[in-house]
Design a protein around this motif. Structure first.
Motif, PDB file in Angstrom:
ATOM      1  N   GLU A 193      -1.433   3.870   1.514  1.00  0.00           N
ATOM      2  CA  GLU A 193      -2.685   3.547   2.194  1.00  0.00           C
ATOM      3  C   GLU A 193      -2.716   2.078   2.621  1.00  0.00           C
ATOM      4  O   GLU A 193      -3.077   1.757   3.756  1.00  0.00           O
ATOM      5  CB  GLU A 193      -3.871   3.840   1.266  1.00  0.00           C
ATOM      6  CG  GLU A 193      -4.147   5.317   1.061  1.00  0.00           C
ATOM      7  CD  GLU A 193      -5.318   5.545   0.117  1.00  0.00           C
ATOM      8  OE1 GLU A 193      -6.041   4.559  -0.178  1.00  0.00           O
ATOM      9  OE2 GLU A 193      -5.507   6.678  -0.333  1.00  0.00           O
ATOM     10  N   ASP A 194      -2.349   1.191   1.701  1.00  0.00           N
ATOM     11  CA  ASP A 194      -2.362  -0.239   2.011  1.00  0.00           C
ATOM     12  C   ASP A 194      -1.445  -0.567   3.186  1.00  0.00           C
ATOM     13  O   ASP A 194      -1.789  -1.347   4.081  1.00  0.00           O
ATOM     14  CB  ASP A 194      -1.945  -1.060   0.790  1.00  0.00           C
ATOM     15  CG  ASP A 194      -2.993  -1.052  -0.313  1.00  0.00           C
ATOM     16  OD1 ASP A 194      -4.144  -0.687  -0.016  1.00  0.00           O
ATOM     17  OD2 ASP A 194      -2.662  -1.402  -1.460  1.00  0.00           O
ATOM     18  N   LYS A 195      -0.267   0.045   3.181  1.00  0.00           N
ATOM     19  CA  LYS A 195       0.676  -0.222   4.266  1.00  0.00           C
ATOM     20  C   LYS A 195       0.151   0.332   5.594  1.00  0.00           C
ATOM     21  O   LYS A 195       0.360  -0.268   6.647  1.00  0.00           O
ATOM     22  CB  LYS A 195       2.040   0.413   3.943  1.00  0.00           C
ATOM     23  CG  LYS A 195       2.686  -0.065   2.638  1.00  0.00           C
ATOM     24  CD  LYS A 195       2.946  -1.557   2.658  1.00  0.00           C
ATOM     25  CE  LYS A 195       3.793  -1.994   1.458  1.00  0.00           C
ATOM     26  NZ  LYS A 195       3.106  -1.973   0.181  1.00  0.00           N
TER      27      LYS A 195
ATOM     28  N   TYR B  64      -3.033   0.625   6.503  1.00  0.00           N
ATOM     29  CA  TYR B  64      -4.060  -0.309   6.966  1.00  0.00           C
ATOM     30  C   TYR B  64      -3.421  -1.532   7.611  1.00  0.00           C
ATOM     31  O   TYR B  64      -3.815  -1.965   8.698  1.00  0.00           O
ATOM     32  CB  TYR B  64      -4.946  -0.757   5.804  1.00  0.00           C
ATOM     33  CG  TYR B  64      -5.929   0.267   5.318  1.00  0.00           C
ATOM     34  CD1 TYR B  64      -6.847   0.851   6.188  1.00  0.00           C
ATOM     35  CD2 TYR B  64      -5.978   0.634   3.979  1.00  0.00           C
ATOM     36  CE1 TYR B  64      -7.766   1.794   5.737  1.00  0.00           C
ATOM     37  CE2 TYR B  64      -6.892   1.572   3.519  1.00  0.00           C
ATOM     38  CZ  TYR B  64      -7.780   2.148   4.396  1.00  0.00           C
ATOM     39  OH  TYR B  64      -8.677   3.070   3.950  1.00  0.00           O
ATOM     40  N   ALA B  65      -2.446  -2.126   6.925  1.00  0.00           N
ATOM     41  CA  ALA B  65      -1.820  -3.344   7.431  1.00  0.00           C
ATOM     42  C   ALA B  65      -1.094  -3.086   8.751  1.00  0.00           C
ATOM     43  O   ALA B  65      -1.181  -3.883   9.690  1.00  0.00           O
ATOM     44  CB  ALA B  65      -0.856  -3.909   6.383  1.00  0.00           C
TER      45      ALA B  65
ATOM     46  N   MET C  48      -0.477  -9.453   3.929  1.00  0.00           N
ATOM     47  CA  MET C  48      -0.691  -8.020   4.023  1.00  0.00           C
ATOM     48  C   MET C  48      -2.057  -7.630   3.451  1.00  0.00           C
ATOM     49  O   MET C  48      -2.766  -6.793   4.015  1.00  0.00           O
ATOM     50  CB  MET C  48       0.407  -7.246   3.301  1.00  0.00           C
ATOM     51  CG  MET C  48       0.427  -5.772   3.723  1.00  0.00           C
ATOM     52  SD  MET C  48       1.138  -4.666   2.501  1.00  0.00           S
ATOM     53  CE  MET C  48      -0.170  -4.620   1.293  1.00  0.00           C
ATOM     54  N   ASN C  49      -2.440  -8.241   2.334  1.00  0.00           N
ATOM     55  CA  ASN C  49      -3.743  -7.929   1.746  1.00  0.00           C
ATOM     56  C   ASN C  49      -4.876  -8.305   2.686  1.00  0.00           C
ATOM     57  O   ASN C  49      -5.886  -7.598   2.777  1.00  0.00           O
ATOM     58  CB  ASN C  49      -3.897  -8.645   0.408  1.00  0.00           C
ATOM     59  CG  ASN C  49      -3.096  -7.990  -0.696  1.00  0.00           C
ATOM     60  OD1 ASN C  49      -2.595  -6.877  -0.511  1.00  0.00           O
ATOM     61  ND2 ASN C  49      -2.950  -8.647  -1.816  1.00  0.00           N
TER      62      ASN C  49
ATOM     63  N   THR D 107      -4.975  -5.772   5.453  1.00  0.00           N
ATOM     64  CA  THR D 107      -5.543  -4.534   4.914  1.00  0.00           C
ATOM     65  C   THR D 107      -7.062  -4.625   4.824  1.00  0.00           C
ATOM     66  O   THR D 107      -7.785  -3.728   5.277  1.00  0.00           O
ATOM     67  CB  THR D 107      -4.953  -4.247   3.525  1.00  0.00           C
ATOM     68  OG1 THR D 107      -3.552  -4.014   3.655  1.00  0.00           O
ATOM     69  CG2 THR D 107      -5.598  -3.029   2.885  1.00  0.00           C
ATOM     70  N   SER D 108      -7.566  -5.711   4.231  1.00  0.00           N
ATOM     71  CA  SER D 108      -9.012  -5.841   4.040  1.00  0.00           C
ATOM     72  C   SER D 108      -9.743  -5.969   5.372  1.00  0.00           C
ATOM     73  O   SER D 108     -10.835  -5.410   5.543  1.00  0.00           O
ATOM     74  CB  SER D 108      -9.324  -7.046   3.147  1.00  0.00           C
ATOM     75  OG  SER D 108      -8.893  -8.247   3.745  1.00  0.00           O
TER      76      SER D 108
ATOM     77  N   GLN E 173      -9.883  -2.479   6.929  1.00  0.00           N
ATOM     78  CA  GLN E 173     -10.910  -1.675   6.261  1.00  0.00           C
ATOM     79  C   GLN E 173     -12.304  -2.102   6.706  1.00  0.00           C
ATOM     80  O   GLN E 173     -13.173  -1.267   6.966  1.00  0.00           O
ATOM     81  CB  GLN E 173     -10.771  -1.818   4.743  1.00  0.00           C
ATOM     82  CG  GLN E 173      -9.531  -1.154   4.170  1.00  0.00           C
ATOM     83  CD  GLN E 173      -9.335  -1.476   2.705  1.00  0.00           C
ATOM     84  OE1 GLN E 173      -9.691  -2.564   2.241  1.00  0.00           O
ATOM     85  NE2 GLN E 173      -8.773  -0.542   1.964  1.00  0.00           N
TER      86      GLN E 173
ATOM     87  N   THR F 280      -8.002   7.706   8.417  1.00  0.00           N
ATOM     88  CA  THR F 280      -6.692   7.820   7.767  1.00  0.00           C
ATOM     89  C   THR F 280      -5.953   9.059   8.246  1.00  0.00           C
ATOM     90  O   THR F 280      -4.756   9.012   8.550  1.00  0.00           O
ATOM     91  CB  THR F 280      -6.858   7.871   6.233  1.00  0.00           C
ATOM     92  OG1 THR F 280      -7.552   6.695   5.797  1.00  0.00           O
ATOM     93  CG2 THR F 280      -5.512   7.931   5.535  1.00  0.00           C
TER      94      THR F 280
END
Length: 450
Positions: free
Chosen positions: A73-75, A77-78, A136-137, A140-141, A144, A423
């Protein structure tokens, strides 16, 4: 590992992954998935477990498949953030890195201890390792946030959401109270204000004649969030800065330095470095006027006099707040505080700020506290008195009385559904490859595109 506690790890580096771009990776050993331009390593899941344990989470019932799903999921988003032209600059990453590193050093005592804790060879190795993680974080944020910011909800949707909750599942809201306060701030002399303004004008002139704004900010700025990084901030019109600061920031051209101006934190000067569309990259210097000990004594005497009038019923608390409080956000509302989490005048006791709870928990209805000395965000001291206007016992949700809370629940439910829809759509159009050893996982999302 004893010198960094769990809360410190959580607040400073909520890092779940160790990432590198697939195109930059020479060795593919341990690669268990590819999502767009990103890879997932088997060791990333090991790091997830380490981070969760550091936060005090019991991991015995958390499977590798569950953590792997979060990695995917994180990847996603990024990856999609980059496709949507969401930009996280190197300056932004480095600024955040510097803030976190400074806080770590303050906590543990030295840079060497920080580097040793993370098993890195040098500061350069440490920064290189965390740069991609932080970037990356942030991608991602921001992705979102972009998804959920587009979600709105109507009163009719809120009503239908509440009607759709089974009777035995209607939420219970905890005990709450409404709190009011009156604030008296020490008076700062005109001489002290002039001293600060003159100092900022002196700094401004030095920069105009060739001095480094960065160096001046490090030496003189009293803003703990930016001084170590030369006063740097990146902002847009939605960024949570006070209005006066934003008004000046967006009135300047690139390279221009403002005259000194005042906010609730003190006096500032701003230099704009870059303007990129709706975003501004700037540096600023904050200096706060100092309050004399006599001014603090005078403020205490004033608030004691106000309290005496209220206790003697010469004036109501609300009227005293309107006529005498120095807190502009609450005085026109009779001193009533708004819960910063819900923006309504109720504080749930179990979620209340511990300091405020300690100040009001023992007060009876209508009772006024003794003067309390506090320190505001800018570092200045002030006195206040507080009272409890109303109390609300624990109760089952009522649509009319608890509309704002129910609206929050309904909006959150709609946001979750929107994220799930997004997603599902992005998985279909993104290149995803899962290693055979993880293809038996039962994922919440359709990562295997079956």
């Amino acid at each position: 590992m004893k010198f960094i506690n769990k809360e410190f790890l959580l607040s400073l580096f909520l890092v779940a992954t160790s990432i590198t771009f697939a195109q930059k990776k020479e060795k593919v050993d341990g690669v268990i998935a590819v999502v767009g331009d990103y890879i997932v390593l088997d060791s990333d899941i090991d790091l997830e477990y380490i981070q969760l344990k550091a936060q005090g989470v019991d991991t015995k019932d958390i499977t590798r498949c569950e953590l792997f799903g979060k990695q995917l999921e994180d990847k996603l988003y990024a990856h999609q953030a980059i496709q949507d032209s969401i930009v996280v600059t190197d300056a932004e990453v480095n600024s955040y890195m510097n803030e976190q590193l400074d806080a770590m050093i303050e906590q543990v005592g030295s840079l060497d201890k920080v580097i040793k804790f993370y098993k890195k060879k040098s500061e350069e190795d440490f920064r290189s390792y965390f740069f991609d993680i932080i970037k990356m974080n942030k991608l991602t944020s921001q992705m979102q946030k972009k998804i959920v910011d587009e979600v709105t909800i109507t009163p009719e949707e809120v009503r239908n959401f509440f009607k759709g909750i089974p009777a035995d599942e209607i939420p219970t809201f905890g005990a709450e109270m409404e709190v009011a306060q009156i604030v008296v701030k020490p008076v700062i002399t005109e001489e002290e204000k002039k001293r600060v303004i003159d100092k900022l004008n002196e700094i401004r002139q030095d920069v105009l004649t060739g001095s480094s704004f960065f160096s001046k900010a490090v030496l003189f700025s009293e803003d703990p969030g930016s001084s170590s990084n030369g006063g740097f901030y990146k902002m847009n019109r939605k960024t949570a800065f006070v209005k006066e600061f934003k008004d000046v920031a967006f009135s300047l051209a690139e390279g221009e330095i403002s005259a000194p101006f005042e906010t609730e934190f003190g006096y500032h000067i701003i230099m704009v470095e870059k303007i990129k569309g709706q975003e501004v990259e700037l540096r600023h210097i904050l200096i706060s006027p100092k309050v004399s000990s006599q001014a603090i004594k005078d403020a205490k005497a004033k608030i004691e006099a106000i309290r005496t009038k209220i206790v003697n019923k010469e004036i109501t608390f609300a009227d005293a707040a309107k006529s005498s409080s120095d807190e502009k956000e609450t005085r026109n509302n009779g001193g009533v505080l708004l819960n910063p989490r819900t923006m309504e005048p109720r504080f749930e006791l179990t979620k209340m700020d511990p300091t405020l709870y300690a100040q009001v928990s023992e007060l009876k209805d209508g009772e006024v506290s003794l003067p309390i000395l506090e320190e505001e965000r800018g570092g200045g001291k002030f006195y206040k008195i507080v009272t409890v206007n109303d109390r609300f016992e624990e109760h089952q949700a009522d649509f009319s009385k608890d509309y704002i809370k129910i609206k929050e629940l309904a909006l959150r439910d709609k946001q979750i559904k929107q994220i799930a829809k997004w997603t599902e759509e992005k998985i279909k159009e993104t290149y995803i490859k899962i290693n055979d050893e993880y293809k038996d996982c039962e994922f919440t999302n359709n990562w295997l595109k079956k």
